[in-house]
Design a protein around this motif. Structure first.
Motif, PDB file in Angstrom:
ATOM      1  N   UNK A   1       0.846  -1.188   0.000  1.00 38.12           N
ATOM      2  CA  UNK A   1       0.000   0.000   0.000  1.00 38.12           C
ATOM      3  C   UNK A   1       0.886   1.245   0.000  1.00 38.12           C
ATOM      4  N   UNK A   2       0.817   2.022  -1.062  1.00 36.94           N
ATOM      5  CA  UNK A   2       1.555   3.282  -1.137  1.00 36.94           C
ATOM      6  C   UNK A   2       0.704   4.422  -0.586  1.00 36.94           C
ATOM      7  N   UNK A   3      -0.562   4.459  -0.987  1.00 33.25           N
ATOM      8  CA  UNK A   3      -1.511   5.441  -0.465  1.00 33.25           C
ATOM      9  C   UNK A   3      -2.278   4.792   0.671  1.00 33.25           C
ATOM     10  N   UNK A   4      -2.444   5.509   1.791  1.00 28.76           N
ATOM     11  CA  UNK A   4      -3.249   5.009   2.909  1.00 28.76           C
ATOM     12  C   UNK A   4      -4.095   6.139   3.470  1.00 28.76           C
ATOM     13  N   UNK A   5      -5.144   5.770   4.166  1.00 30.46           N
ATOM     14  CA  UNK A   5      -5.992   6.746   4.850  1.00 30.46           C
ATOM     15  C   UNK A   5      -6.441   6.154   6.186  1.00 30.46           C
ATOM     16  N   UNK A   6      -5.467   5.782   7.004  1.00 30.01           N
ATOM     17  CA  UNK A   6      -5.751   5.154   8.289  1.00 30.01           C
ATOM     18  C   UNK A   6      -6.429   6.129   9.242  1.00 30.01           C
ATOM     19  N   UNK A   7      -7.327   5.606  10.044  1.00 29.65           N
ATOM     20  CA  UNK A   7      -7.902   6.355  11.152  1.00 29.65           C
ATOM     21  C   UNK A   7      -6.810   6.537  12.203  1.00 29.65           C
ATOM     22  N   UNK A   8      -6.995   7.482  13.119  1.00 29.09           N
ATOM     23  CA  UNK A   8      -5.979   7.703  14.154  1.00 29.09           C
ATOM     24  C   UNK A   8      -5.762   6.417  14.952  1.00 29.09           C
ATOM     25  N   UNK A   9      -4.554   6.179  15.350  1.00 27.02           N
ATOM     26  CA  UNK A   9      -4.086   4.993  16.084  1.00 27.02           C
ATOM     27  C   UNK A   9      -4.212   3.703  15.268  1.00 27.02           C
ATOM     28  N   UNK A  10      -4.301   3.831  13.960  1.00 29.21           N
ATOM     29  CA  UNK A  10      -4.362   2.673  13.072  1.00 29.21           C
ATOM     30  C   UNK A  10      -3.144   2.685  12.152  1.00 29.21           C
ATOM     31  N   UNK A  11      -2.696   1.557  11.674  1.00 27.89           N
ATOM     32  CA  UNK A  11      -3.199   0.228  12.009  1.00 27.89           C
ATOM     33  C   UNK A  11      -2.772  -0.186  13.415  1.00 27.89           C
TER      34      UNK A  11
ATOM     35  N   UNK B   1      -2.443  -3.423  14.318  1.00 26.35           N
ATOM     36  CA  UNK B   1      -1.722  -4.691  14.199  1.00 26.35           C
ATOM     37  C   UNK B   1      -2.333  -5.738  15.122  1.00 26.35           C
ATOM     38  N   UNK B   2      -1.543  -6.484  15.864  1.00 25.24           N
ATOM     39  CA  UNK B   2      -2.093  -7.565  16.678  1.00 25.24           C
ATOM     40  C   UNK B   2      -2.743  -8.606  15.790  1.00 25.24           C
ATOM     41  N   UNK B   3      -3.969  -9.007  16.124  1.00 28.97           N
ATOM     42  CA  UNK B   3      -4.688 -10.015  15.334  1.00 28.97           C
ATOM     43  C   UNK B   3      -5.555  -9.372  14.255  1.00 28.97           C
ATOM     44  N   UNK B   4      -5.401  -8.071  14.050  1.00 37.10           N
ATOM     45  CA  UNK B   4      -6.174  -7.338  13.048  1.00 37.10           C
ATOM     46  C   UNK B   4      -5.395  -7.327  11.737  1.00 37.10           C
ATOM     47  N   UNK B   5      -5.823  -8.150  10.772  1.00 34.66           N
ATOM     48  CA  UNK B   5      -5.047  -8.316   9.543  1.00 34.66           C
ATOM     49  C   UNK B   5      -5.753  -7.855   8.278  1.00 34.66           C
ATOM     50  N   UNK B   6      -7.039  -7.529   8.348  1.00 33.16           N
ATOM     51  CA  UNK B   6      -7.796  -7.134   7.159  1.00 33.16           C
ATOM     52  C   UNK B   6      -8.309  -5.708   7.337  1.00 33.16           C
ATOM     53  N   UNK B   7      -8.507  -5.013   6.219  1.00 34.63           N
ATOM     54  CA  UNK B   7      -8.807  -3.580   6.276  1.00 34.63           C
ATOM     55  C   UNK B   7     -10.241  -3.309   5.836  1.00 34.63           C
ATOM     56  N   UNK B   8     -10.879  -2.400   6.585  1.00 31.19           N
ATOM     57  CA  UNK B   8     -12.240  -1.978   6.260  1.00 31.19           C
ATOM     58  C   UNK B   8     -12.316  -0.455   6.252  1.00 31.19           C
ATOM     59  N   UNK B   9     -13.291   0.049   5.511  1.00 32.52           N
ATOM     60  CA  UNK B   9     -13.620   1.471   5.528  1.00 32.52           C
ATOM     61  C   UNK B   9     -14.685   1.649   6.597  1.00 32.52           C
ATOM     62  N   UNK B  10     -14.481   2.586   7.494  1.00 37.08           N
ATOM     63  CA  UNK B  10     -15.452   2.845   8.557  1.00 37.08           C
ATOM     64  C   UNK B  10     -16.190   4.140   8.252  1.00 37.08           C
ATOM     65  N   UNK B  11     -17.465   4.032   7.904  1.00 33.81           N
ATOM     66  CA  UNK B  11     -18.260   5.231   7.619  1.00 33.81           C
ATOM     67  C   UNK B  11     -18.330   6.136   8.843  1.00 33.81           C
ATOM     68  N   UNK B  12     -18.345   5.542  10.050  1.00 36.91           N
ATOM     69  CA  UNK B  12     -18.424   6.341  11.274  1.00 36.91           C
ATOM     70  C   UNK B  12     -17.130   7.107  11.530  1.00 36.91           C
ATOM     71  N   UNK B  13     -16.062   6.734  10.852  1.00 37.89           N
ATOM     72  CA  UNK B  13     -14.763   7.412  10.985  1.00 37.89           C
ATOM     73  C   UNK B  13     -14.463   8.232   9.736  1.00 37.89           C
ATOM     74  N   UNK B  14     -15.505   8.759   9.102  1.00 37.91           N
ATOM     75  CA  UNK B  14     -15.369   9.586   7.902  1.00 37.91           C
ATOM     76  C   UNK B  14     -14.621   8.859   6.794  1.00 37.91           C
ATOM     77  N   UNK B  15     -14.977   7.593   6.599  1.00 38.84           N
ATOM     78  CA  UNK B  15     -14.424   6.758   5.528  1.00 38.84           C
ATOM     79  C   UNK B  15     -12.923   6.515   5.660  1.00 38.84           C
ATOM     80  N   UNK B  16     -12.429   6.561   6.896  1.00 41.65           N
ATOM     81  CA  UNK B  16     -11.031   6.218   7.121  1.00 41.65           C
ATOM     82  C   UNK B  16     -10.911   4.709   7.284  1.00 41.65           C
ATOM     83  N   UNK B  17      -9.683   4.215   7.270  1.00 41.23           N
ATOM     84  CA  UNK B  17      -9.430   2.781   7.279  1.00 41.23           C
ATOM     85  C   UNK B  17      -9.072   2.292   8.670  1.00 41.23           C
ATOM     86  N   UNK B  18      -9.528   1.075   8.954  1.00 40.57           N
ATOM     87  CA  UNK B  18      -9.258   0.424  10.234  1.00 40.57           C
ATOM     88  C   UNK B  18      -8.860  -1.016   9.939  1.00 40.57           C
TER      89      UNK B  18
END
Length: 144
Positions: free
Chosen positions: A68-78, A80-97
């Motif tokens: 991934x060259x371009x990212x739009x992570x939500x604050x404190x993301x990624x 890591x840990x057991x979180x391995x797949x990425x979703x768009x969170x509408x509640x986070x203004x379409x940022x990634x978690x």
């Protein structure tokens, strides 16, 4: 709703792939489309085609295997840990978690082949035929 693996299979079944938001331009197109197609009060999350399943802390796009060259992570993301797949969170203004892949969400597929079908992606405010994007709500029903 589907887990990340089921969402990937659903996209493949429809000759598509989970969405790769691999540029700021494409991100703007998709978020503009989300706002146009889905009601403002929907706060669902949608799987996209990024993960770090092959190598921890190294997120790639499933469709290309590219980092991934371009990212739009939500604050404190990624996180890591057991979180391995990425979703768009509408509640986070379409940022990634990054999330546990077994969690259930909607998903967004894209068809990378040009098509004569109605396109849902815009370039400079006008429809483009580059991608056909399907939105699936929490019940798995197509939104268009």
């Amino acid at each position: 709703m589907f887990n990340w693996y089921e969402a990937w299979e659903q996209c493949l079944h429809n000759n598509m792939t989970l969405l790769a938001m691999d540029s700021a331009h494409k991100y703007r197109q998709i978020t503009m489309l989300l706002k146009e197609v889905l009601p403002n009060n929907l706060t669902y999350s949608y799987w996209i085609g990024a993960h770090d399943l092959a190598r921890a802390k190294h997120f790639v796009w499933q469709s290309t295997g590219r980092a991934m060259q371009f990212t739009n992570w939500s604050s404190s993301q990624p996180s890591y840990g057991s979180d391995h797949c990425v979703r768009i969170a509408r509640s986070k203004e379409d940022q990634w978690i990054d999330s546990v892949c077994a969690n259930n969400y909607g998903y967004i597929c894209e068809n990378l082949q040009c098509s004569n079908e109605r396109s849902l992606v815009y370039e400079n405010g006008t429809p483009s035929s580059k991608y056909n994007v399907n939105f699936w709500n929490v019940l798995g029903n197509q939104k268009s």
